[in-house]
Design a protein around this motif. Structure first.
Motif, PDB file in Angstrom:
ATOM      1  N   PHE A 189      -9.748  -3.812   6.953  1.00 55.78           N
ATOM      2  CA  PHE A 189     -10.737  -3.770   5.875  1.00 55.78           C
ATOM      3  C   PHE A 189     -10.882  -2.369   5.287  1.00 55.78           C
ATOM      4  CE2 PHE A 189     -12.097  -7.762   7.945  1.00 55.78           C
ATOM      5  CZ  PHE A 189     -11.928  -8.593   6.844  1.00 55.78           C
ATOM      6  N   ALA A 190     -10.733  -1.337   6.102  1.00 61.44           N
ATOM      7  CA  ALA A 190     -10.769   0.030   5.572  1.00 61.44           C
ATOM      8  C   ALA A 190      -9.573   0.258   4.643  1.00 61.44           C
ATOM      9  CB  ALA A 190     -10.764   1.045   6.711  1.00 61.44           C
ATOM     10  N   GLY A 191      -8.411  -0.239   5.047  1.00 56.90           N
ATOM     11  CA  GLY A 191      -7.230  -0.117   4.198  1.00 56.90           C
ATOM     12  C   GLY A 191      -7.408  -0.840   2.877  1.00 56.90           C
ATOM     13  N   LEU A 192      -7.978  -2.035   2.929  1.00 59.27           N
ATOM     14  CA  LEU A 192      -8.221  -2.774   1.692  1.00 59.27           C
ATOM     15  C   LEU A 192      -9.255  -2.062   0.821  1.00 59.27           C
ATOM     16  CD1 LEU A 192      -8.171  -6.433   3.049  1.00 59.27           C
ATOM     17  CD2 LEU A 192      -6.377  -5.240   1.781  1.00 59.27           C
ATOM     18  N   ALA A 193     -10.277  -1.489   1.442  1.00 61.60           N
ATOM     19  CA  ALA A 193     -11.290  -0.742   0.686  1.00 61.60           C
ATOM     20  C   ALA A 193     -10.661   0.478   0.016  1.00 61.60           C
ATOM     21  CB  ALA A 193     -12.442  -0.325   1.606  1.00 61.60           C
ATOM     22  N   LEU A 194      -9.808   1.182   0.740  1.00 59.06           N
ATOM     23  CA  LEU A 194      -9.118   2.325   0.144  1.00 59.06           C
ATOM     24  C   LEU A 194      -8.240   1.883  -1.030  1.00 59.06           C
ATOM     25  CD1 LEU A 194      -8.089   4.314   3.333  1.00 59.06           C
ATOM     26  CD2 LEU A 194      -9.559   5.149   1.494  1.00 59.06           C
ATOM     27  N   THR A 195      -7.569   0.760  -0.851  1.00 60.65           N
ATOM     28  CA  THR A 195      -6.706   0.238  -1.914  1.00 60.65           C
ATOM     29  C   THR A 195      -7.530  -0.071  -3.157  1.00 60.65           C
ATOM     30  OG1 THR A 195      -5.181  -0.687  -0.303  1.00 60.65           O
ATOM     31  CG2 THR A 195      -5.088  -1.609  -2.515  1.00 60.65           C
ATOM     32  N   LEU A 196      -8.641  -0.762  -2.976  1.00 55.97           N
ATOM     33  CA  LEU A 196      -9.493  -1.103  -4.113  1.00 55.97           C
ATOM     34  C   LEU A 196     -10.170   0.127  -4.706  1.00 55.97           C
ATOM     35  CD1 LEU A 196     -11.101  -4.376  -2.732  1.00 55.97           C
ATOM     36  CD2 LEU A 196      -9.305  -4.165  -4.462  1.00 55.97           C
ATOM     37  N   GLY A 197     -10.321   1.178  -3.893  1.00 59.26           N
ATOM     38  CA  GLY A 197     -10.944   2.410  -4.361  1.00 59.26           C
ATOM     39  C   GLY A 197      -9.979   3.381  -5.017  1.00 59.26           C
ATOM     40  N   GLY A 198      -8.754   2.965  -5.247  1.00 59.86           N
ATOM     41  CA  GLY A 198      -7.807   3.812  -5.957  1.00 59.86           C
ATOM     42  C   GLY A 198      -6.804   4.544  -5.088  1.00 59.86           C
ATOM     43  N   GLU A 199      -6.884   4.391  -3.790  1.00 58.78           N
ATOM     44  CA  GLU A 199      -5.928   5.019  -2.866  1.00 58.78           C
ATOM     45  C   GLU A 199      -4.979   3.951  -2.340  1.00 58.78           C
ATOM     46  OE1 GLU A 199      -5.572   8.195  -2.204  1.00 58.78           O
ATOM     47  OE2 GLU A 199      -7.288   8.820  -3.420  1.00 58.78           O
ATOM     48  N   ALA A 200      -4.238   3.338  -3.267  1.00 60.40           N
ATOM     49  CA  ALA A 200      -3.421   2.176  -2.918  1.00 60.40           C
ATOM     50  C   ALA A 200      -2.385   2.469  -1.843  1.00 60.40           C
ATOM     51  CB  ALA A 200      -2.741   1.622  -4.166  1.00 60.40           C
ATOM     52  N   ARG A 201      -1.666   3.555  -1.968  1.00 61.01           N
ATOM     53  CA  ARG A 201      -0.598   3.848  -0.999  1.00 61.01           C
ATOM     54  C   ARG A 201      -1.159   3.996   0.410  1.00 61.01           C
ATOM     55  NH1 ARG A 201       4.651   6.388  -1.809  1.00 61.01           N
ATOM     56  NH2 ARG A 201       5.415   7.079   0.208  1.00 61.01           N
ATOM     57  N   THR A 202      -2.182   4.824   0.559  1.00 60.87           N
ATOM     58  CA  THR A 202      -2.802   5.037   1.873  1.00 60.87           C
ATOM     59  C   THR A 202      -3.418   3.748   2.398  1.00 60.87           C
ATOM     60  OG1 THR A 202      -3.275   7.332   1.303  1.00 60.87           O
ATOM     61  CG2 THR A 202      -4.520   6.394   3.138  1.00 60.87           C
ATOM     62  N   GLY A 203      -4.144   3.057   1.543  1.00 62.59           N
ATOM     63  CA  GLY A 203      -4.814   1.825   1.956  1.00 62.59           C
ATOM     64  C   GLY A 203      -3.854   0.747   2.401  1.00 62.59           C
ATOM     65  N   LEU A 204      -2.771   0.565   1.653  1.00 60.66           N
ATOM     66  CA  LEU A 204      -1.802  -0.468   2.007  1.00 60.66           C
ATOM     67  C   LEU A 204      -1.042  -0.121   3.281  1.00 60.66           C
ATOM     68  CD1 LEU A 204      -0.537  -1.483  -1.524  1.00 60.66           C
ATOM     69  CD2 LEU A 204      -2.014  -2.803   0.013  1.00 60.66           C
ATOM     70  N   ILE A 205      -0.812   1.155   3.512  1.00 60.55           N
ATOM     71  CA  ILE A 205      -0.159   1.559   4.764  1.00 60.55           C
ATOM     72  C   ILE A 205      -1.064   1.230   5.950  1.00 60.55           C
ATOM     73  CG2 ILE A 205       0.554   3.559   6.143  1.00 60.55           C
ATOM     74  CD1 ILE A 205       1.679   4.741   3.493  1.00 60.55           C
ATOM     75  N   ILE A 206      -2.342   1.567   5.838  1.00 58.25           N
ATOM     76  CA  ILE A 206      -3.278   1.299   6.946  1.00 58.25           C
ATOM     77  C   ILE A 206      -3.444  -0.203   7.155  1.00 58.25           C
ATOM     78  CG2 ILE A 206      -5.683   1.515   7.690  1.00 58.25           C
ATOM     79  CD1 ILE A 206      -5.687   4.276   6.272  1.00 58.25           C
ATOM     80  N   ALA A 207      -3.695  -0.943   6.078  1.00 49.74           N
ATOM     81  CA  ALA A 207      -3.870  -2.392   6.205  1.00 49.74           C
ATOM     82  C   ALA A 207      -2.581  -3.054   6.687  1.00 49.74           C
ATOM     83  CB  ALA A 207      -4.316  -2.991   4.871  1.00 49.74           C
ATOM     84  N   GLY A 208      -1.453  -2.607   6.161  1.00 47.87           N
ATOM     85  CA  GLY A 208      -0.165  -3.171   6.574  1.00 47.87           C
ATOM     86  C   GLY A 208       0.127  -2.945   8.045  1.00 47.87           C
ATOM     87  N   TRP A 209      -0.137  -1.736   8.518  1.00 45.05           N
ATOM     88  CA  TRP A 209       0.101  -1.442   9.938  1.00 45.05           C
ATOM     89  C   TRP A 209      -0.800  -2.288  10.825  1.00 45.05           C
ATOM     90  CZ3 TRP A 209       3.783   0.101  12.810  1.00 45.05           C
ATOM     91  CH2 TRP A 209       3.538   0.391  14.137  1.00 45.05           C
ATOM     92  N   SER A 210      -2.041  -2.446  10.420  1.00 47.25           N
ATOM     93  CA  SER A 210      -2.959  -3.288  11.195  1.00 47.25           C
ATOM     94  C   SER A 210      -2.451  -4.725  11.233  1.00 47.25           C
ATOM     95  CB  SER A 210      -4.368  -3.240  10.595  1.00 47.25           C
ATOM     96  OG  SER A 210      -4.906  -1.944  10.697  1.00 47.25           O
ATOM     97  N   CYS A 211      -1.970  -5.224  10.103  1.00 44.74           N
ATOM     98  CA  CYS A 211      -1.449  -6.591  10.054  1.00 44.74           C
ATOM     99  C   CYS A 211      -0.158  -6.749  10.860  1.00 44.74           C
ATOM    100  CB  CYS A 211      -1.249  -7.029   8.608  1.00 44.74           C
ATOM    101  SG  CYS A 211      -2.801  -7.360   7.763  1.00 44.74           S
ATOM    102  N   ILE A 212       0.692  -5.741  10.835  1.00 39.36           N
ATOM    103  CA  ILE A 212       1.911  -5.782  11.662  1.00 39.36           C
ATOM    104  C   ILE A 212       1.520  -5.868  13.138  1.00 39.36           C
ATOM    105  CG2 ILE A 212       3.869  -4.386  12.480  1.00 39.36           C
ATOM    106  CD1 ILE A 212       4.136  -3.413   9.531  1.00 39.36           C
TER     107      ILE A 212
END
Length: 107
Positions: A44-67
């Motif tokens: 959820f932090a990764g998704l929040a970062l993504t929606l807040g304009g930090e897409a690269r960082t957010g998707l990396i965090i959310a993606g790693w959590s999902c992996i």
């Protein structure tokens, strides 16, 4: 659930645990519950970062959590065939997120 209600009848039934086994594994379940919580927070932090304009960082965090969640589901299915339904439930949302990520970014 594991951290707070591991020894309750409904949670024991969901995880197919006897009362005796639940008492013995209570500390392990407590730890596992917080592990799951931290993975959810990361997602959820990764998704929040993504929606807040930090897409690269957010998707990396959310993606790693999902992996990590998907990997745990695969391990559960391989190591405990009787828990395959739970493994599919555990891995479905992370797998869908990762699939959408791959399709969207053509990774």
């Amino acid at each position: 659930m594991e951290s707070l209600w591991w020894t309750t009848p409904s949670v024991r039934a969901r995880f197919r645990q006897s009362e005796e086994h639940a008492q013995v594994t209570r500390l392990l379940a407590f730890n596992q519950g917080f592990y799951n919580l931290f993975l959810a927070i990361g997602t959820f932090a990764g998704l929040a970062l993504t929606l807040g304009g930090e897409a690269r960082t957010g998707l990396i965090i959310a993606g790693w959590s999902c992996i990590s969640m998907l990997g745990a589901g695969i391990v559960l299915a391989a190591s405990a065939p009787g828990m395959r339904r739970g493994a599919v439930i555990q891995g479905a949302a992370p797998a869908l997120f990762l699939l959408l990520l791959v399709v969207h970014f053509r990774i």
